[in-house]
Design a protein around this motif. Structure first.
Motif, short mmCIF file in Angstrom:
data_model
loop_
_atom_site.label_atom_id
_atom_site.label_comp_id
_atom_site.label_asym_id
_atom_site.label_seq_id
_atom_site.Cartn_x
_atom_site.Cartn_y
_atom_site.Cartn_z
N MET A 1 -6.27 -45.50 69.77
CA MET A 1 -5.98 -46.29 70.96
C MET A 1 -7.29 -46.74 71.61
SD MET A 1 -4.20 -45.03 74.50
CE MET A 1 -2.82 -44.33 73.66
N ARG A 2 -7.38 -48.02 71.96
CA ARG A 2 -8.57 -48.51 72.65
C ARG A 2 -8.49 -48.15 74.12
NH1 ARG A 2 -8.93 -54.70 71.59
NH2 ARG A 2 -6.70 -54.53 71.76
N ALA A 3 -9.65 -47.83 74.70
CA ALA A 3 -9.68 -47.49 76.12
C ALA A 3 -10.11 -48.72 76.91
CB ALA A 3 -10.67 -46.35 76.37
N PHE A 4 -9.36 -49.05 77.94
CA PHE A 4 -9.67 -50.20 78.78
C PHE A 4 -9.90 -49.74 80.21
CE2 PHE A 4 -7.53 -52.10 75.26
CZ PHE A 4 -8.14 -53.34 75.11
N ASN A 5 -10.90 -50.31 80.84
CA ASN A 5 -11.17 -50.03 82.25
C ASN A 5 -10.73 -51.25 83.06
OD1 ASN A 5 -12.03 -48.97 84.62
ND2 ASN A 5 -14.18 -49.49 84.32
N ILE A 6 -9.42 -51.42 83.18
CA ILE A 6 -8.89 -52.59 83.89
C ILE A 6 -8.59 -52.17 85.32
CG2 ILE A 6 -6.99 -54.21 84.02
CD1 ILE A 6 -6.86 -54.15 81.06
N LYS A 7 -9.32 -52.75 86.24
CA LYS A 7 -9.21 -52.32 87.62
C LYS A 7 -9.32 -53.51 88.55
CE LYS A 7 -10.99 -48.56 90.48
NZ LYS A 7 -12.04 -47.58 90.62
N ALA B 1 6.65 -54.27 93.98
CA ALA B 1 7.21 -53.61 92.81
C ALA B 1 6.08 -53.07 91.94
CB ALA B 1 8.06 -54.59 92.00
N THR B 2 6.30 -51.89 91.38
CA THR B 2 5.36 -51.30 90.44
C THR B 2 6.07 -51.07 89.12
OG1 THR B 2 4.14 -50.19 92.20
CG2 THR B 2 3.77 -49.40 89.96
N TYR B 3 5.54 -51.66 88.04
CA TYR B 3 6.13 -51.53 86.71
C TYR B 3 5.19 -50.74 85.80
CZ TYR B 3 9.11 -55.43 88.22
OH TYR B 3 9.98 -56.24 88.90
N LYS B 4 5.76 -49.86 85.00
CA LYS B 4 5.02 -49.20 83.94
C LYS B 4 5.11 -50.07 82.69
CE LYS B 4 4.95 -45.03 81.03
NZ LYS B 4 5.62 -43.74 80.73
N LEU B 5 3.95 -50.40 82.11
CA LEU B 5 3.90 -51.27 80.94
C LEU B 5 3.31 -50.53 79.75
CD1 LEU B 5 2.48 -54.55 82.57
CD2 LEU B 5 4.87 -53.82 82.40
N VAL B 6 3.97 -50.62 78.62
CA VAL B 6 3.44 -50.07 77.37
C VAL B 6 3.18 -51.24 76.43
CG1 VAL B 6 3.81 -48.52 75.43
CG2 VAL B 6 4.75 -47.93 77.68
N GLY C 1 -0.78 -49.63 72.32
CA GLY C 1 -0.62 -48.26 72.77
C GLY C 1 -1.14 -48.03 74.17
N THR C 2 -1.83 -49.01 74.74
CA THR C 2 -2.34 -48.89 76.11
C THR C 2 -1.17 -48.85 77.10
OG1 THR C 2 -4.35 -50.07 75.53
CG2 THR C 2 -3.80 -49.96 77.86
N VAL C 3 -1.30 -48.01 78.11
CA VAL C 3 -0.28 -47.92 79.15
C VAL C 3 -0.94 -48.25 80.50
CG1 VAL C 3 1.43 -46.46 80.28
CG2 VAL C 3 0.91 -46.11 77.86
N LEU D 1 -1.40 -57.29 90.11
CA LEU D 1 -2.50 -56.33 89.97
C LEU D 1 -2.22 -55.33 88.85
CD1 LEU D 1 -5.02 -54.78 91.03
CD2 LEU D 1 -3.52 -53.70 92.71
N PHE D 2 -3.11 -55.32 87.85
CA PHE D 2 -3.03 -54.34 86.76
C PHE D 2 -3.92 -53.15 87.10
CE2 PHE D 2 -0.76 -56.57 83.39
CZ PHE D 2 -0.82 -57.89 83.83
N LYS D 3 -3.38 -51.94 86.93
CA LYS D 3 -4.14 -50.72 87.20
C LYS D 3 -3.85 -49.70 86.11
CE LYS D 3 -4.24 -49.13 91.42
NZ LYS D 3 -3.78 -48.58 92.72
N PRO D 4 -4.75 -48.74 85.94
CA PRO D 4 -4.46 -47.66 84.99
C PRO D 4 -3.18 -46.93 85.41
CG PRO D 4 -6.76 -47.62 85.64
CD PRO D 4 -6.09 -48.62 86.52
N TYR D 5 -2.40 -46.54 84.45
CA TYR D 5 -1.14 -45.87 84.75
C TYR D 5 -1.38 -44.41 85.15
CZ TYR D 5 3.47 -43.79 84.28
OH TYR D 5 4.64 -43.11 84.52
N LYS D 6 -0.71 -44.00 86.21
CA LYS D 6 -0.78 -42.61 86.66
C LYS D 6 0.61 -42.01 86.62
CE LYS D 6 -3.17 -41.53 90.27
NZ LYS D 6 -3.72 -41.50 91.65
N GLU D 7 0.73 -40.85 86.00
CA GLU D 7 2.03 -40.18 85.97
C GLU D 7 2.44 -39.81 87.40
OE1 GLU D 7 4.18 -39.60 83.66
OE2 GLU D 7 3.01 -40.30 81.92
#
Length: 478
Positions: free
Chosen positions: A1-7, A96-101, A105-107, A124-130
């Protein structure tokens, strides 16, 4: 899985959009879900221009199409197609906040809201937090659960304080002439000591209302005018920047100056990432202002700005020849006997300060401020802020009361209503004069309505927002 720092790739923040919640599946939620389906379709087709066509005027102002294309083609589309999407929340009947997969494989999570034309206003795209888990046992409280109001407060406060990441919560309610305070949790993780109404917390941006009160006080004294250009009070080397000529003291206070939230030279090698305002000086602020370009024409667009209110407070300090903290003491906290409301804690007050924790429940430093102190540096208690709220609600012939009254007068009403510093937010058709606050390790909420004779103060030593607690309690008590 590639790691992205999308903030914060594509964002217009609605920091103070407090509205009433309606049914579980409101018309607004249905509209937002419908637009999300279009977003997903155009995203998976990698159609940047079609995605851009879904955005509203505010977002288009913040991000021209060429910049949008660049972000979409180089940072978003390489994530692959959106394979799974789940609505996580729909806060304040607005965001609204949506979880995207994604197929890679990036979430991530996507925050979305619509403007009055049903176009994207927040995207706004942000890293997913459980989602945060819960504490295994009921947290201690001083709430006696005897009255209907006690139980209503508890039903809302429990949702917040039972989260695994929260630590302490202090609540003050003024209703129909009676003050009630409630405390939950611990002042520090594991110490077993409940907060009290005299526990000291960071109050973050509620500080801005103190700064605007000083402005109003000086206006009434004839020392300044709301429409004074800020260039009147800046060094010539700064004032000669033509971008600044139309910014007034009022537009600094009501977030319509056109200045960004923070100057772009606030970060750097000397910056403490966990204490971001600590080393930012007046020299650096003036260096930024000498060459800055405004985002929008002053007075026309609301855009929340920490820098603007920090600058306002420094102008007021310059006019008076006194430090900001001294102005607060002489004009507001001294006359109101709010001895626990300060910028710098004495050794005695420091014993009552609640250590702070980030939104993951981990210890983090309390914030320190230099030149931008007027935007967020004060610490206070529930008892002191209830005094402050009651003073704002009580009209009398004192200079301070008249200053409070001026700060409540609406100065801007496009998309959002705001006076001087204070926002006017509607909860179940009732208008509240309101401000919240947040640092990395604290969250605060203060709102009042004079006609309803109600005020509420909420302080937490965790970065987890208390806005839902405030809105929830007001909804139940009003």
């Amino acid at each position: 899985m590639r790691a992205f720092n999308i903030k914060f790739l594509l964002a217009i923040f609605l920091l103070l959009a407090i509205t009433s919640a309606t049914m579980a599946q409101s018309i607004q939620q249905q509209k937002t879900d419908s637009v999300f389906k279009q977003v997903k379709k155009q995203f998976n087709a990698q159609q940047a221009d079609s995605l851009y066509a879904l955005t509203g005027a505010d977002l288009k102002k913040a991000l021209i199409i060429e910049a949008f294309r660049n972000i979409a083609n180089n940072q978003l589309f390489p994530l692959g197609a959106i394979k799974q999407s789940t609505l996580i929340s729909f806060e304040n009947n607005k965001i609204a906040t949506y979880k995207l997969v994604f197929s890679t494989g990036t979430v991530l999570q996507l925050l979305m809201s619509l403007d009055d034309e049903d176009k994207l206003q927040v995207f706004l795209f942000k890293p997913y937090k459980e989602p945060v888990g819960s504490k295994p046992a009921l947290v201690a409280t001083t709430n006696p659960l005897k009255t209907v109001s006690d139980k209503k407060v508890d039903s809302v406060a429990r949702i917040y304080i039972q989260k695994a990441n929260t630590v302490g919560l202090s609540i003050g309610v003024f209703k129909d002439g009676k003050i009630t305070t409630y405390n939950y949790g611990e002042t520090a993780l594991g110490n077993g000591k409940l907060p009290t109404a005299n526990t000291i917390f960071e109050i973050g941006s509620i500080t801005k209302t103190f700064t605007s009160t000083i402005l109003a006080y000086y206006v009434n004294e004839g020392k300044v005018k709301l429409n004074d250009p800020i260039t009147k009070y800046l060094p010539d080397s700064v004032a000669k920047n033509p971008e600044l000529k139309d910014i007034t003291l009022q537009t600094l206070s009501n977030h319509t100056s056109g200045l960004p939230s923070l100057p772009d030279n606030i970060s750097g090698p000397a910056t403490d990432s966990l204490n971001p305002y600590k080393y930012y000086t007046q020299k650096q602020l003036y260096a930024y202002l000498k060459t800055c370009h405004l985002k929008t024409k002053p007075g026309e667009v609301y855009s929340y700005s920490n820098m603007a209110v920090g600058l306002l407070g420094n102008i007021l300090a310059h006019i008076s020849g006194k430090p900001y903290e001294q102005l607060v003491a002489e004009i507001i906290t001294g006359p109101l006997a709010m001895s626990n409301t300060v910028q710098h804690l004495t050794p005695l007050l420091a014993q009552r300060f609640a250590p702070v924790y980030n939104d993951e429940g981990k210890p983090t430093p309390a914030w320190n401020f230099d030149v931008l102190a007027p935007c967020g540096a004060l610490r206070s208690t529930v008892n002191n802020l209830l005094v402050y709220a009651k003073a704002n609600m009580t009209k009398n012939d004192t200079k301070l009361s008249k200053a409070f009254e001026l700060t409540h007068k609406v100065t801007f009403s496009k998309d959002i209503k705001i006076g001087l510093g204070w926002h006017i937010s509607t909860i179940d058709n009732v208008d509240y004069i309101f401000h919240n606050g947040g640092t990395y390790g604290s969250s605060s909420f203060l709102a009042f309505n004079t006609e309803k004779n109600i005020a509420i103060v909420i302080l937490s030593n965790c970065g987890e927002s208390t806005d839902k607690v405030g809105v929830g309690i007001l909804t139940k008590l009003q």
